[in-house]
Design an enzyme around this catalytic site. Sequence first.
Site, PDB file in Angstrom:
ATOM      1  N   ASP A 118      34.455  32.502  32.270  1.00 59.46           N
ATOM      2  CA  ASP A 118      34.195  33.161  33.575  1.00 59.46           C
ATOM      3  C   ASP A 118      35.063  34.571  33.575  1.00 59.46           C
ATOM      4  O   ASP A 118      36.020  34.498  33.146  1.00 59.46           O
ATOM      5  CB  ASP A 118      34.499  32.239  34.826  1.00 59.46           C
ATOM      6  N   LYS A 178      30.128  37.984  37.070  1.00 59.69           N
ATOM      7  CA  LYS A 178      29.822  39.286  37.448  1.00 59.69           C
ATOM      8  C   LYS A 178      30.544  40.254  36.789  1.00 59.69           C
ATOM      9  O   LYS A 178      31.653  39.949  36.190  1.00 59.69           O
ATOM     10  CB  LYS A 178      30.282  39.378  38.750  1.00 59.69           C
ATOM     11  N   MET A 223      39.935  32.467  47.775  1.00 63.34           N
ATOM     12  CA  MET A 223      38.999  33.542  48.122  1.00 63.34           C
ATOM     13  C   MET A 223      38.820  33.879  49.584  1.00 63.34           C
ATOM     14  O   MET A 223      37.743  34.045  50.175  1.00 63.34           O
ATOM     15  CB  MET A 223      37.459  32.978  47.728  1.00 63.34           C
TER      16      MET A 223
HETATM   17  N1  SAH Z   1      39.030  27.319  39.816  1.00 62.31           N
HETATM   18  C1  SAH Z   1      40.004  28.154  40.173  1.00 62.31           C
HETATM   19  C2  SAH Z   1      39.456  28.733  41.503  1.00 62.31           C
HETATM   20  C3  SAH Z   1      38.496  29.721  41.246  1.00 62.31           C
HETATM   21  S1  SAH Z   1      37.774  30.297  43.012  1.00 62.31           S
HETATM   22  C4  SAH Z   1      41.290  27.588  40.383  1.00 62.31           C
HETATM   23  O1  SAH Z   1      41.406  26.244  40.367  1.00 62.31           O
HETATM   24  O2  SAH Z   1      42.146  28.246  40.451  1.00 62.31           O
HETATM   25  C5  SAH Z   1      38.683  32.050  42.620  1.00 62.31           C
HETATM   26  C6  SAH Z   1      39.799  32.020  43.406  1.00 62.31           C
HETATM   27  O3  SAH Z   1      40.897  31.363  42.834  1.00 62.31           O
HETATM   28  C7  SAH Z   1      40.273  33.518  43.731  1.00 62.31           C
HETATM   29  O4  SAH Z   1      39.448  34.278  44.812  1.00 62.31           O
HETATM   30  C8  SAH Z   1      41.687  33.246  44.227  1.00 62.31           C
HETATM   31  O5  SAH Z   1      41.768  33.055  45.560  1.00 62.31           O
HETATM   32  C9  SAH Z   1      42.063  31.977  43.205  1.00 62.31           C
HETATM   33  N2  SAH Z   1      42.883  32.621  41.918  1.00 62.31           N
HETATM   34  C10 SAH Z   1      42.504  32.221  40.938  1.00 62.31           C
HETATM   35  N3  SAH Z   1      43.199  32.784  39.937  1.00 62.31           N
HETATM   36  C11 SAH Z   1      44.328  33.172  40.802  1.00 62.31           C
HETATM   37  C12 SAH Z   1      45.421  34.105  40.191  1.00 62.31           C
HETATM   38  N4  SAH Z   1      45.800  34.252  38.906  1.00 62.31           N
HETATM   39  N5  SAH Z   1      45.957  34.836  41.166  1.00 62.31           N
HETATM   40  C13 SAH Z   1      45.873  34.408  42.279  1.00 62.31           C
HETATM   41  N6  SAH Z   1      44.620  33.893  42.812  1.00 62.31           N
HETATM   42  C14 SAH Z   1      43.828  33.469  41.994  1.00 62.31           C
END
Ligand code: SAH
Length: 269
Positions: free
Chosen positions: A49, A71, A186
């Site tokens: 992803d 995307k 998000m």
């Molecule tokens: N499965 C992922 C979340 C996916 S949804 C997890 O467990 O972290 C995508 C959202 O995750 C982003 O919009 C943001 O809010 C958060 N996110 C994921 N990686 C991030 C990072 N390195 N820094 C800040 N926010 C992050």
Amino acid sequence: MTLINSARLHLPDFAPGSVWLVGAGPGDPGLLSALALHALDHADSVIYDALVDRRILDLARPGATLEYAGKRGGRPSPSQPDISARLIRLARDGHRVLRLKGGDPCVFGRGGEEALALAAARVPFRIVPGITAGIGGLAYAGIPVTHRDIASAVTFVTGHERGGAVPEGVDWRAIALGSPVIVLYMALSHLDHIAARLIAAGRSPSEPVAIISKATTAAQSVVVASLEDAAARAAAARIEAPTIIVIGEVVRLRATLNWLTAGETEASG
Ligand code: SAH
């Protein structure tokens, strides 16, 4: 040379024809689990992803095929059924399929949907949890997710629903009243709206908020503000996605616990 010694760690075989749904963590390759490293050592196909760090993809076995399923450049992302169908196809062709997702695969990551599709197709799979941004990102900002006496509950909530609007299915009032720590995924584009709802439900406008951008990567940056001005401060700082947002008194602990950039002065607090 492999990344880890899987025999010493008693790791399971990554069998041909199976799919591993693996969390890659928020960015720092050091946060990968032993199972994730083992999967990178043995995968034939890696389907990843947008949020998976480049440094992590570089760890894949040299012979592995990497496929992007997200995307890119404004083009629409493959639909979820398309991705699930692809995983099933590759497994049926006898590949060891590594489905690599940012953070934890089952925290706002659709890991559950893909696992359901694999189960329905009778494709063997394993779920390997990863460190979610809402935990790892906070740790790298010096913010404990919970803290005795000031935060005995935490809620992970998405600020974005399928169509992009603020989720109406979320009971913001209940969260405001019942959860001393709120971690928003998000949510950057709806932060003003969400903050207004939380304040309307009784949260203090001066409650601290941290907005952590690109957490655990070399480009991590943090803005600390109050609930009432967090959205404006984030915009002024031109903070970039992805961001994880935490609301709650635990944010104040960062002043003492910021181990990552301790000693650096921070324009935004
Ligand atoms: N499965 C992922 C979340 C996916 S949804 C997890 O467990 O972290 C995508 C959202 O995750 C982003 O919009 C943001 O809010 C958060 N996110 C994921 N990686 C991030 C990072 N390195 N820094 C800040 N926010 C992050």
